[in-house]
Design an enzyme around this catalytic site. Structure first.
Site, PDB file in Angstrom:
ATOM      1  N   HIS A  28      -2.062   3.576   6.397  1.00  0.00           N
ATOM      2  CA  HIS A  28      -3.117   2.577   6.630  1.00  0.00           C
ATOM      3  C   HIS A  28      -4.502   3.199   6.429  1.00  0.00           C
ATOM      4  O   HIS A  28      -5.375   2.634   5.790  1.00  0.00           O
ATOM      5  CB  HIS A  28      -3.013   2.020   8.050  1.00  0.00           C
ATOM      6  CG  HIS A  28      -4.219   1.232   8.462  1.00  0.00           C
ATOM      7  ND1 HIS A  28      -4.438  -0.048   8.047  1.00  0.00           N
ATOM      8  CD2 HIS A  28      -5.305   1.573   9.194  1.00  0.00           C
ATOM      9  CE1 HIS A  28      -5.591  -0.477   8.521  1.00  0.00           C
ATOM     10  NE2 HIS A  28      -6.139   0.491   9.223  1.00  0.00           N
ATOM     11  N   TYR A  85       6.613   4.402  10.935  1.00  0.00           N
ATOM     12  CA  TYR A  85       7.025   2.994  10.995  1.00  0.00           C
ATOM     13  C   TYR A  85       7.528   2.426   9.664  1.00  0.00           C
ATOM     14  O   TYR A  85       7.956   1.280   9.620  1.00  0.00           O
ATOM     15  CB  TYR A  85       5.862   2.117  11.521  1.00  0.00           C
ATOM     16  CG  TYR A  85       4.587   2.204  10.712  1.00  0.00           C
ATOM     17  CD1 TYR A  85       4.405   1.425   9.579  1.00  0.00           C
ATOM     18  CD2 TYR A  85       3.565   3.080  11.065  1.00  0.00           C
ATOM     19  CE1 TYR A  85       3.236   1.501   8.828  1.00  0.00           C
ATOM     20  CE2 TYR A  85       2.400   3.167  10.327  1.00  0.00           C
ATOM     21  CZ  TYR A  85       2.237   2.378   9.203  1.00  0.00           C
ATOM     22  OH  TYR A  85       1.097   2.464   8.452  1.00  0.00           O
ATOM     23  N   ARG A 142       0.866  -1.181   0.000  1.00  0.00           N
ATOM     24  CA  ARG A 142       0.000   0.000   0.000  1.00  0.00           C
ATOM     25  C   ARG A 142       0.899   1.226   0.000  1.00  0.00           C
ATOM     26  O   ARG A 142       1.795   1.340   0.827  1.00  0.00           O
ATOM     27  CB  ARG A 142      -1.005  -0.017   1.154  1.00  0.00           C
ATOM     28  CG  ARG A 142      -0.446   0.253   2.509  1.00  0.00           C
ATOM     29  CD  ARG A 142      -1.535   0.548   3.547  1.00  0.00           C
ATOM     30  NE  ARG A 142      -1.180   0.072   4.866  1.00  0.00           N
ATOM     31  CZ  ARG A 142      -0.360   0.689   5.691  1.00  0.00           C
ATOM     32  NH1 ARG A 142       0.220   1.812   5.351  1.00  0.00           N
ATOM     33  NH2 ARG A 142      -0.099   0.161   6.883  1.00  0.00           N
TER      34      ARG A 142
END
Ligand SMILES: Cc1ncc(C[n+]2csc(CCOP(=O)(O)OP(=O)(O)O)c2C)c(N)n1
Length: 367
Positions: free
Chosen positions: A273, A282, A269
């Site tokens: 998110h 992250y 992706r």
């Protein structure tokens, strides 16, 4: 068709791939899709990307409150839409599947209506944004808890088998969903019952900020199919043709009574998110950039161009056409008007019980 004589191997150590990085055909069988279908797949992938961009603008302008970007998942999602019998088979999708919803044929008016909770939403504005459903297109309404739609997919598939409907249930989810008990319970039961189901992981290697290696010790998700006694296919999900052919084979095997399969489509992706997430905390930028070079749309574009099926001019025309379609859908969704709050009481019971009638009346008084 030539493909009828071809069978993909489950449990391969490397992902199944049919289009190379430079757009070359790697299959050991001749391509049997006509030009119109190939072009349609490309159009659907572009439309998915553009819908994603449009959703992001809705967030930035404060018109909606949540979006889970799907950029990077286009090949996987468009492949699934093309591998099923639309409006006949059932899809049990998850929240990131808007490319799948669009390619399947859910009108932009309904998708935007759902994002904005207007009367154009068949779910009557009663879900979080990004949770569409379509009775007409057999698209099970997206559920927020991850993997909670896996047992319903198994149940639907078992009923399809008992009623001999000839349909297949296709259930999608992310890698994170495979850590849920519902995931094991659902697939296990579908396998035991030999139900016509296909379980598809869109493995983007992250469950929000939890990376794959903290999610499971299994080298692949496909390997988990061993535990259920069903085939597990590992596929390059940035490759629309590999994803299409493998999912199609799994769907047709299910339709022929051979039971379920598990297909792992490896994707990435590109966005966070969700609109509430900051992925720079992250994920190293270099990692995202490296995957950007594997963009599924670019890969397929190179493939089409090598066959004389893609030109810049065609792409510009397509984009214009898709933009107009999306804007028209958005306008219609907005013009449908806000959902009346009283709608939340409807469709729960065949006949509304007294206490709901009372609550509805109190709400109307209050408003
Ligand atoms: C049962 C449950 N637990 C936790 C959450 C919160 N949650 C929402 S999305 C998500 C990560 C899902 O990751 P994955 O299945 O890999 O799909 P992706 O979003 O990466 O496409 C989590 C933990 C939830 N929705 N449901």
């Amino acid at each position: 068709m030539v493909k009828d004589t071809h069978r993909f191997q489950p449990f391969t150590p490397e992902p199944i791939r049919l289009i190379g990085e430079r757009g070359e055909w790697l299959g050991d069988f001749p391509l049997d899709l006509d030009e119109a279908v190939l072009r349609r797949m490309y159009r659907d992938m572009l439309a998915a990307r553009m819908l994603d961009e449009r959703y992001t603008i809705l967030i930035r302008t404060g018109k909606t409150s949540f979006v889970a970007p799907s950029a990077g998942h286009e090949a996987a999602q468009v492949a699934i839409a093309h591998a099923v019998k639309r409006g006949f088979d059932w899809i049990f999708p998850y929240y990131r599947d808007h490319g799948l919803a669009l390619a399947l044929g859910i009108p932009p008016r309904e998708l935007f209506g759902q994002m904005l909770a207007t009367q154009a939403d068949p779910n009557k504005g009663r879900q979080m944004p990004e949770h569409p459903g379509s009775k007409a297109l057999h698209y099970f309404t997206v559920a927020s808890p991850i993997a909670s739609h896996v047992p319903p997919a198994a149940g639907a598939a078992i009923s399809m088998k008992l009623l001999r409907t000839g349909q297949v249930a296709v259930c999608t989810f992310g890698d994170g969903a495979t850590s849920e008990g519902d995931w094991y319970a659902g697939i296990n039961f579908a396998a035991v019952q030999g139900a016509p189901a296909v379980f598809v992981a869109e493995n983007n290697f992250y469950a929000i900020s939890v990376d794959y290696r903290h999610q499971t010790h299994s080298p692949t998700i496909a390997d988990k199919a061993h535990a259920f006694g069903i085939p597990g296919y590992l596929v390059d999900g940035m490759d629309v043709l590999a994803s299409y052919y493998v999912v199609k084979e799994a769907v047709e095997n299910a339709r022929l009574g051979k039971g379920p399969s598990l297909v792992e489509l490896r994707v990435y992706r590109y966005g966070p998110h969700s609109s509430a997430d900051d992925d720079s905390r992250y994920r190293p930028r270099e990692e995202v950039e490296a995957w950007r070079r594997k963009d599924p749309i670019l890969r397929f574009q190179r493939f089409l161009e090598a066959r004389g099926l893609w030109t810049l001019e065609w792409e510009e025309d397509l984009k214009e056409e898709i933009r107009a379609e999306l804007e028209r859908g958005l306008k219609e969704a907005e013009e449908a008007g806000e959902v009346p709050p009283g709608w939340m009481f409807e469709d729960v019971f065949a006949e509304m019980p007294w206490h709901l009638k009372r609550q509805k009346a109190l709400l109307e008084e209050e408003l």
